[in-house]
Design a protein around this motif. Structure first.
Motif, PDB file in Angstrom:
ATOM      1  N   UNK A 242      -4.919  -6.312   8.205  1.00  0.00           N
ATOM      2  CA  UNK A 242      -4.564  -5.362   9.267  1.00  0.00           C
ATOM      3  C   UNK A 242      -3.682  -4.259   8.694  1.00  0.00           C
ATOM      4  N   UNK A 243      -4.038  -3.018   8.966  1.00  0.00           N
ATOM      5  CA  UNK A 243      -3.243  -1.872   8.523  1.00  0.00           C
ATOM      6  C   UNK A 243      -2.384  -1.396   9.685  1.00  0.00           C
ATOM      7  N   UNK A 244      -1.093  -1.228   9.429  1.00  0.00           N
ATOM      8  CA  UNK A 244      -0.145  -0.731  10.427  1.00  0.00           C
ATOM      9  C   UNK A 244       0.491   0.534   9.863  1.00  0.00           C
ATOM     10  N   UNK A 245       0.388   1.623  10.594  1.00  0.00           N
ATOM     11  CA  UNK A 245       0.928   2.903  10.123  1.00  0.00           C
ATOM     12  C   UNK A 245       1.882   3.468  11.165  1.00  0.00           C
ATOM     13  N   UNK A 246       3.095   3.802  10.717  1.00  0.00           N
ATOM     14  CA  UNK A 246       4.115   4.339  11.620  1.00  0.00           C
ATOM     15  C   UNK A 246       4.462   5.769  11.234  1.00  0.00           C
TER      16      UNK A 246
ATOM     17  N   UNK B 113       0.862  -1.185   0.000  1.00  0.00           N
ATOM     18  CA  UNK B 113       0.000   0.000   0.000  1.00  0.00           C
ATOM     19  C   UNK B 113       0.899   1.237   0.000  1.00  0.00           C
ATOM     20  N   UNK B 114       0.301   2.380  -0.115  1.00  0.00           N
ATOM     21  CA  UNK B 114       1.062   3.611  -0.245  1.00  0.00           C
ATOM     22  C   UNK B 114       1.565   4.117   1.103  1.00  0.00           C
ATOM     23  N   UNK B 115       2.743   4.688   1.104  1.00  0.00           N
ATOM     24  CA  UNK B 115       3.261   5.434   2.243  1.00  0.00           C
ATOM     25  C   UNK B 115       3.521   6.855   1.770  1.00  0.00           C
ATOM     26  N   UNK B 116       3.569   7.784   2.682  1.00  0.00           N
ATOM     27  CA  UNK B 116       3.852   9.176   2.320  1.00  0.00           C
ATOM     28  C   UNK B 116       5.004   9.687   3.164  1.00  0.00           C
ATOM     29  N   UNK B 117       5.444  10.874   2.870  1.00  0.00           N
ATOM     30  CA  UNK B 117       6.620  11.429   3.548  1.00  0.00           C
ATOM     31  C   UNK B 117       6.370  11.482   5.051  1.00  0.00           C
ATOM     32  N   UNK B 118       7.323  10.905   5.782  1.00  0.00           N
ATOM     33  CA  UNK B 118       7.224  10.895   7.231  1.00  0.00           C
ATOM     34  C   UNK B 118       6.352   9.790   7.788  1.00  0.00           C
ATOM     35  N   UNK B 119       5.940   8.833   6.923  1.00  0.00           N
ATOM     36  CA  UNK B 119       5.018   7.782   7.364  1.00  0.00           C
ATOM     37  C   UNK B 119       5.316   6.490   6.608  1.00  0.00           C
TER      38      UNK B 119
END
Length: 515
Positions: A509-513, A157-163
């Motif tokens: 499950x979505x995991x976002x850091x 899936x997509x990530x963005x700057x800082x994540x």
């Protein structure tokens, strides 16, 4: 690390050496008949006073074996064992879980003829049908193991700057697997190992006429390194433990293949929240079909004859995919019917321990009475063109039966018979033929025999079934090639043996850091 998936080949029984080897396997299996098999709960063997006998449908006096019967107390023990095993199994690496399946597939492949021979004895399958059943079971293990390895890291899936974001899959809990007797090894294996390889644990309640092959399979899983409690073997009477398994608050998943009446009952009961239940139960159901072979006016007649006979009478019509309806363009109706009747009159019926018989018995007294009852109905609704006879003196044998000139709305055109009975009706146009094909509550499989490209394209969007076949029979789905499941009252269209089947046994499950 792992070779690419390849469909397990079928045995060529036209070769004398293969027939000799299979006969030896039959002799070996016959020497093991009559044994008592225990329940297996958390790795423990449990023998109970009450037993369930498995009977040879071709010889009612022959007992294949007996298994101990589970009850609600033992079911509670099995849920406890499965829940305990789940805590470790869920975090076991997908590769390690898959390797259990690879080893089990290799073990079944080594003893393939003995497993097939057991199916010949326990459910009356002809040699070729039994061989295909075992090949499909091996396919399920090989295919799902590889699918799990592909899914082990989730999907991108997509990530963005800082994540940094992840999308992963995790198992759901304890699964209840309730397979049918007609594909006594293949579907039993597939619906057991799918939840297992995805990290769930399982209570396996096999169909009553096919308990011995299931017992053998659970033993094979143990020999292949499956930890205690991952699959628990709990045969029993549906009236005693069926609702209890479905209602249990520890049940997370239910996989069922069988009748519409039982499937819809399970679907309804599973929706009720029980005391102590903190989740919604996921239900995967396949409930049968009333499948149609449509024969266009430009069809190749030999192809049509082969498709109709194979679809209607393979394994005595005891398949949810069996072609029990034939809709033929009026311009070729009489010619095709005559050709099919001639072919069916050549079919021999008998004890399938002999390779010489194309068709064997139906599974038991209940099935025999139901099918012969439908034959009586058919004599009122159509013209008996072939067959109609039956003999239950030694086993449960029914002749391949054809009814002609049947109304599309007749009972034998609408209700699932699950036996060697096929009804013919005529259509005045191709479009009408497709409309007739769609006029049942089921939508599992269908076939179109035609050389008209426009008509085939029309069927792709207008013939409402989960598995649609062109210029071949409507049975015989192969794992990885023909993902299997149906529309409408044929079930949840779970597409067994397909690339997204395992997803139904897991939570995404979505995991976002935040970085």
């Amino acid at each position: 690390m792992y070779t690419a998936y390849r469909h397990e080949p079928f045995t060529d029984f036209t070769k004398e050496e293969n027939r000799q080897v299979f006969q030896e396997a039959l002799n070996k299996v016959e020497n093991t008949l009559g044994k008592n098999y225990p329940l297996i709960v958390g790795g423990e063997r449990i023998f109970t006073d009450e037993k369930m006998n498995s009977v040879n449908p071709a010889n009612k006096e022959e007992i294949i074996g007996a298994v101990s019967k589970s009850n609600t107390t033992i079911i509670d023990q099995a849920f406890d064992a499965a829940e305990k095993a789940y805590q470790k199994w869920r975090v076991t690496s997908p590769e390690a879980r898959a390797e259990v399946l690879f080893r089990a597939a290799a073990g079944m492949r080594r003893d393939k003829h003995e497993y097939s021979a057991l199916l010949v004895k326990e459910v009356g399958k002809p040699w070729k049908e039994a061989d295909a059943d075992i090949a499909e079971a091996i396919d399920f293990m090989e295919y799902y193991a590889r699918q799990m390895i592909e899914l082990k890291n989730g999907k991108g899936i997509l990530s963005r700057e800082g994540e940094y974001n992840q999308y992963v899959y995790q198992p759901m809990g304890v699964a209840v697997t309730i397979p049918p007797w007609n594909f006594a090894c293949a579907i039993m294996v597939g619906t057991t190992v799918a939840p297992m390889v995805t990290g769930n644990t399982v209570l396996l309640k096999p169909a009553e006429p096919a308990v011995i092959i299931a017992a053998k399979f659970v033993e094979l899983l143990e020999q292949s390194g499956m930890p205690e409690g991952v699959v628990n073997f709990v045969p029993g009477e549906p009236t005693e433990i069926g609702d209890y398994l479905i209602d249990h608050p520890k049940t997370s998943l239910i996989s069922f293949t069988g009748s519409r009446a039982t499937g819809t009952r399970i679907y309804k009961r599973a929706a009720e929240i029980q005391e102590g239940q903190q989740h919604l139960k996921r239900v995967i159901i396949e409930m049968g079909g009333k499948d149609t072979v449509v024969v266009d006016e430009d069809a190749d007649l030999e192809t049509a004859v082969e498709a109709v006979v194979a679809s209607a009478f393979g394994f005595s019509g005891q398949k949810c995919s069996a072609g029990s309806r034939v809709v033929v363009h009026q311009n070729i109706y009489d010619k095709l019917l005559e050709r099919v009747v001639d072919r069916v009159n050549e079919i021999n019926v008998g004890d399938t321990t002999s390779y010489d018989y194309y068709m064997g018995p139906v599974i038991n007294r209940k099935a025999f009475d139901k099918i012969t009852g439908y034959i009586a109905i058919g004599k009122q609704e159509g013209r008996l063109a072939a067959g109609g006879g039956s003999d239950d003196s030694k086993g449960y044998f029914i002749d391949p039966t054809i009814f002609a000139d049947v109304s599309p709305d007749a009972r034998i055109m609408q209700e699932e018979i699950f036996g060697p009975v096929v009804a013919f009706t005529k259509a005045s146009s191709y479009e009408e033929a497709i409309d007739i094909a769609n006029n049942t509550e089921y939508g599992l499989t269908g076939a179109v025999i035609s050389t008209n490209v426009e008509h085939l394209e029309y069927a792709k969007t207008h013939f409402h079934v989960g598995n649609l076949y062109f210029n071949r029979n409507c049975t015989g789905a192969i794992v990885g090639y023909h993902p299997f499941g149906g529309f409408k009252m044929s079930g949840t269209d779970s597409k067994a043996g397909g690339p997204d089947y395992l997803l139904q046994y897991m939570h995404p499950k979505t995991i976002s850091q935040q970085l």
